[in-house]
Structure formats: structure tokens, C-alpha cells
Design a protein around this motif. Structure first.
Motif, PDB file in Angstrom:
ATOM      1  N   GLY A  14       0.837  -1.199   0.000  1.00 24.52           N
ATOM      2  CA  GLY A  14       0.000   0.000   0.000  1.00 24.52           C
ATOM      3  C   GLY A  14       0.864   1.238   0.000  1.00 24.52           C
ATOM      4  O   GLY A  14       0.539   2.245   0.633  1.00 24.52           O
ATOM      5  N   GLY A  15       1.981   1.180  -0.751  1.00 24.23           N
ATOM      6  CA  GLY A  15       2.987   2.238  -0.669  1.00 24.23           C
ATOM      7  C   GLY A  15       2.806   3.397  -1.621  1.00 24.23           C
ATOM      8  O   GLY A  15       3.645   4.289  -1.656  1.00 24.23           O
ATOM      9  N   GLY A  16       1.705   3.406  -2.378  1.00 21.29           N
ATOM     10  CA  GLY A  16       1.529   4.457  -3.371  1.00 21.29           C
ATOM     11  C   GLY A  16       0.979   5.757  -2.843  1.00 21.29           C
ATOM     12  O   GLY A  16       1.133   6.804  -3.486  1.00 21.29           O
ATOM     13  N   GLU A  17       0.337   5.731  -1.688  1.00 28.37           N
ATOM     14  CA  GLU A  17      -0.265   6.949  -1.152  1.00 28.37           C
ATOM     15  C   GLU A  17      -0.426   6.826   0.353  1.00 28.37           C
ATOM     16  O   GLU A  17      -0.181   5.778   0.944  1.00 28.37           O
ATOM     17  CB  GLU A  17      -1.617   7.218  -1.819  1.00 28.37           C
ATOM     18  N   GLY A  18      -0.821   7.922   0.970  1.00 31.12           N
ATOM     19  CA  GLY A  18      -1.146   7.927   2.383  1.00 31.12           C
ATOM     20  C   GLY A  18      -0.015   7.499   3.290  1.00 31.12           C
ATOM     21  O   GLY A  18       1.145   7.869   3.094  1.00 31.12           O
ATOM     22  N   VAL A  19      -0.349   6.704   4.284  1.00 28.81           N
ATOM     23  CA  VAL A  19       0.615   6.296   5.301  1.00 28.81           C
ATOM     24  C   VAL A  19       1.751   5.481   4.694  1.00 28.81           C
ATOM     25  O   VAL A  19       2.915   5.655   5.062  1.00 28.81           O
ATOM     26  CB  VAL A  19      -0.092   5.501   6.418  1.00 28.81           C
ATOM     27  N   GLY A  20       1.445   4.594   3.743  1.00 28.60           N
ATOM     28  CA  GLY A  20       2.489   3.788   3.129  1.00 28.60           C
ATOM     29  C   GLY A  20       3.509   4.624   2.386  1.00 28.60           C
ATOM     30  O   GLY A  20       4.733   4.420   2.532  1.00 28.60           O
ATOM     31  N   ARG A  21       3.031   5.556   1.599  1.00 20.85           N
ATOM     32  CA  ARG A  21       3.947   6.448   0.879  1.00 20.85           C
ATOM     33  C   ARG A  21       4.774   7.276   1.859  1.00 20.85           C
ATOM     34  O   ARG A  21       5.984   7.471   1.665  1.00 20.85           O
ATOM     35  CB  ARG A  21       3.154   7.355  -0.047  1.00 20.85           C
ATOM     36  N   ALA A  22       4.142   7.762   2.917  1.00 26.47           N
ATOM     37  CA  ALA A  22       4.860   8.573   3.904  1.00 26.47           C
ATOM     38  C   ALA A  22       5.928   7.758   4.613  1.00 26.47           C
ATOM     39  O   ALA A  22       7.035   8.244   4.874  1.00 26.47           O
ATOM     40  CB  ALA A  22       3.874   9.152   4.916  1.00 26.47           C
ATOM     41  N   ALA A  23       5.631   6.496   4.934  1.00 26.13           N
ATOM     42  CA  ALA A  23       6.624   5.636   5.578  1.00 26.13           C
ATOM     43  C   ALA A  23       7.798   5.389   4.644  1.00 26.13           C
ATOM     44  O   ALA A  23       8.966   5.425   5.060  1.00 26.13           O
ATOM     45  CB  ALA A  23       5.986   4.315   6.003  1.00 26.13           C
ATOM     46  N   ALA A  24       7.494   5.133   3.368  1.00 24.32           N
ATOM     47  CA  ALA A  24       8.560   4.921   2.387  1.00 24.32           C
ATOM     48  C   ALA A  24       9.438   6.159   2.272  1.00 24.32           C
ATOM     49  O   ALA A  24      10.675   6.066   2.220  1.00 24.32           O
ATOM     50  CB  ALA A  24       7.952   4.565   1.037  1.00 24.32           C
ATOM     51  N   ALA A  25       8.815   7.335   2.243  1.00 19.56           N
ATOM     52  CA  ALA A  25       9.572   8.581   2.131  1.00 19.56           C
ATOM     53  C   ALA A  25      10.455   8.800   3.351  1.00 19.56           C
ATOM     54  O   ALA A  25      11.622   9.202   3.236  1.00 19.56           O
ATOM     55  CB  ALA A  25       8.615   9.754   1.947  1.00 19.56           C
ATOM     56  N   SER A  26       9.918   8.538   4.545  1.00 17.93           N
ATOM     57  CA  SER A  26      10.698   8.734   5.774  1.00 17.93           C
ATOM     58  C   SER A  26      11.916   7.810   5.804  1.00 17.93           C
ATOM     59  O   SER A  26      13.015   8.229   6.175  1.00 17.93           O
ATOM     60  CB  SER A  26       9.823   8.472   6.999  1.00 17.93           C
ATOM     61  N   MET A  27      11.719   6.560   5.411  1.00 17.49           N
ATOM     62  CA  MET A  27      12.845   5.620   5.437  1.00 17.49           C
ATOM     63  C   MET A  27      13.858   5.938   4.343  1.00 17.49           C
ATOM     64  O   MET A  27      15.069   5.829   4.568  1.00 17.49           O
ATOM     65  CB  MET A  27      12.323   4.191   5.314  1.00 17.49           C
ATOM     66  N   ALA A  28      13.381   6.343   3.157  1.00 16.88           N
ATOM     67  CA  ALA A  28      14.308   6.694   2.071  1.00 16.88           C
ATOM     68  C   ALA A  28      15.150   7.902   2.447  1.00 16.88           C
ATOM     69  O   ALA A  28      16.340   7.970   2.112  1.00 16.88           O
ATOM     70  CB  ALA A  28      13.524   6.955   0.784  1.00 16.88           C
ATOM     71  N   ARG A  29      14.551   8.871   3.142  1.00 18.44           N
ATOM     72  CA  ARG A  29      15.323  10.038   3.588  1.00 18.44           C
ATOM     73  C   ARG A  29      16.443   9.646   4.536  1.00 18.44           C
ATOM     74  O   ARG A  29      17.464  10.332   4.633  1.00 18.44           O
ATOM     75  CB  ARG A  29      14.409  11.063   4.258  1.00 18.44           C
ATOM     76  N   GLU A  30      16.249   8.538   5.251  1.00 21.60           N
ATOM     77  CA  GLU A  30      17.264   8.052   6.184  1.00 21.60           C
ATOM     78  C   GLU A  30      18.260   7.107   5.517  1.00 21.60           C
ATOM     79  O   GLU A  30      19.105   6.519   6.188  1.00 21.60           O
ATOM     80  CB  GLU A  30      16.591   7.348   7.360  1.00 21.60           C
ATOM     81  N   GLY A  31      18.126   6.938   4.196  1.00 24.92           N
ATOM     82  CA  GLY A  31      19.089   6.129   3.463  1.00 24.92           C
ATOM     83  C   GLY A  31      18.675   4.709   3.171  1.00 24.92           C
ATOM     84  O   GLY A  31      19.467   3.928   2.623  1.00 24.92           O
ATOM     85  N   ALA A  32      17.441   4.329   3.507  1.00 23.87           N
ATOM     86  CA  ALA A  32      16.976   2.972   3.215  1.00 23.87           C
ATOM     87  C   ALA A  32      16.545   2.861   1.760  1.00 23.87           C
ATOM     88  O   ALA A  32      16.053   3.826   1.157  1.00 23.87           O
ATOM     89  CB  ALA A  32      15.809   2.611   4.127  1.00 23.87           C
TER      90      ALA A  32
END
Length: 263
Positions: A14-32
Motif C-alpha cells: 500500500g505504498g503508493g499513497e497515504g501512510v504507506g507512501r509517507a513511511a517509504a519517504a521517511s525511510m528513504a530520507r534516512e538512506g533505506a
């Protein structure tokens, strides 16, 4: 705070929008590095393009129906093929299907449990071996405060979410010896695509969406008096996925502005 996510690999359903997208963005900003999964390829591609690569993490997409036979294995293999490891699984896929008991059909129950429980279990089963081989991992199940304090007319979603919370707590004990930490975040009233699509169906004009969110927050008696931002949930998920949360397992964290009285 350094979260220790640099070079880690995450799957977010469910990574395309909402909470899933936000979680992906937060982790990517940290280098994941993050594999975001969903049914709509165009939504996933737009999300991947919008997530900044400032932390060095890559975001790739896989359009898939996670309830399809064999989907879990395909998803995990896609992450391993792209990044060589799997550290984090965020089971976020799911939409609210809430009705009074007598209006919820057997098909409603089957559909809801297929998506929110059985598909999540299949992904966990597929993720355990690579996590175990590398000495640990994180599994974060996105559930709902309806699973802790159900509202009237909230079936089958409240029952499916309660099962997800119980599954989290059992798995946290079963997998503790493998250093696989299992937690859940219980979401309250958070901005999401599903809310906005519902508003559109109800005839709410785009420029009136924020006012409608505020009205619904008042109606739901959210103590903080506002709807939550998806990024607020995404940041909590990123923390639970991180090295800073290395002594947290089996917990259920409410992200709801104080709505749920059950801690």
C-alpha cells in the motif's frame, strides 16, 4: 537523530499513497532502499518520483495484488533481487470496510481478511527466512484503533484489525530469538487517498477537502482537534523500523491524536 537505516531494505505494501507512501519517504530520507507495492502502477510510479532521494535511498515499485496466490514470494524476491537483503516489512495495505454486522456479507468478511490478515501473514512468512539469515529484522503491521476500541458499525474491519494486533503480539514472542522485532501502529483519523476519494464521491469540491477534514475531526472528537498528517504516521513507522527502536517489540502504538482511550 541518526536512525541507522542507511543501506537497509524495506518493503511497504500500500505504498503508493497515504501512510504507506509517507513511511517509504521517511525511510528513504534516512538512506533505506524501499520497494513500494500496490495494485495501481501509475500511482506507485508517481509516488516513487515524488519521494526525494536526499538520504541516498532508492525507491522502486512493483505493481501487484498482494492477495494473489504466490504474490508474497514474488514481492520478497523482487526486493532481494534489487537490493540483496531484506530488513524491514511494513504491512500497510488495506482500506476501511465498515458496516453494521447485519449488512456485512460473507464476501465482505472474506475480502477484508484476505487483504488485511492472510496477505500480511503470507508476506511475513516469506520475509522471515532472509531476515533470519542476516541476523534480524523489523516487521511493522499497520492496523487501526478500531481493533482496540471498536465503534458501532465497524465490521469487518475492526475484527480484522484486532486479529492483526493479536498476530503482532504473538509473532513478537515467536520471533524474538531471531532478533526479528514485530510491532503495530494503530491508525486513527489520518489523511489518506481513501478519505479523499470518499469525499469526491460525496460531492465535496477539491477546495473544500481541508474544511471537510476539520469537520470530520470535530465529529470524531479527536482531542488534538485536527486530522493527522500521513507524514506523522510515516515518521513513527520509520522510527520503529530503525536501530533506535532495538528494544521495542510486541507493542501497539496509537497514532490518533489521543482519540483511543485504550493504550
Amino acid at each position: 537523530m541518526e536512525l541507522g537505516l542507511q543501506g537497509k531494505t524495506a518493503i511497504v505494501t500500500g505504498g503508493g499513497e497515504g501512510v504507506g507512501r509517507a513511511a517509504a519517504a521517511s525511510m528513504a530520507r534516512e538512506g533505506a532502499n524501499v520497494l513500494i507495492v500496490g495494485r495501481r502502477a501509475n500511482v506507485l510510479e508517481a509516488a516513487a518520483e515524488a519521494i526525494p532521494a536526499s538520504g541516498g535511498g532508492r525507491v522502486i515499485v512493483l505493481a501487484a495484488d498482494i492477495t494473489a496466490p504466490g504474490a508474497a514470494g514474488t514481492i520478497v524476491e523482487a526486493a532481494l533481487s534489487a537490493f540483496g537483503r531484506l530488513d524491514i516489512l511494513v504491512n500497510n495495505a488495506g482500506a476501511s470496510l465498515a458496516k453494521p454486522f447485519e449488512q456485512a456479507s460473507p464476501e465482505d468478511w472474506n475480502t477484508d481478511f484476505d487483504l488485511k490478515l492472510w496477505a500480511a501473514m503470507a508476506l511475513i512468512r516469506a520475509a522471515i527466512p532472509p531476515m533470519r539469515r542476516q541476523g534480524g529484522g523489523r516487521i511493522i503491521n499497520v492496523t487501526s484503533i478500531d481493533g482496540r476500541a471498536p465503534r458501532a458499525g465497524s465490521m469487518p474491519t475492526s475484527v480484522a484489525r484486532a486479529a492483526g494486533i493479536a498476530m503482532t503480539k504473538v509473532l513478537s514472542r515467536d520471533l524474538a530469538a531471531d532478533n526479528i522485532l514485530v510491532t503495530t501502529v494503530c491508525i486513527g483519523f489520518i489523511k489518506s487517498g481513501q478519505h479523499e476519494r470518499r469525499y469526491a464521491r460525496e460531492g465535496v469540491a477539491p477546495e473544500a477537502v481541508e474544511a471537510r477534514y476539520a469537520e470530520d475531526a470535530r465529529r470524531r472528537a479527536v482531542p488534538l482537534g485536527r486530522v493527522g498528517e500521513s507524514a506523522e504516521a510515516g515518521d513513527v513507522i520509520a522510527f520503529l523500523a530503525s536501530e533506535r527502536a532495538s528494544y521495542l517489540t510486541g507493542i501497539a502504538v496509537n497514532i490518533d491524536g489521543g482519540t483511543c482511550a485504550v493504550a
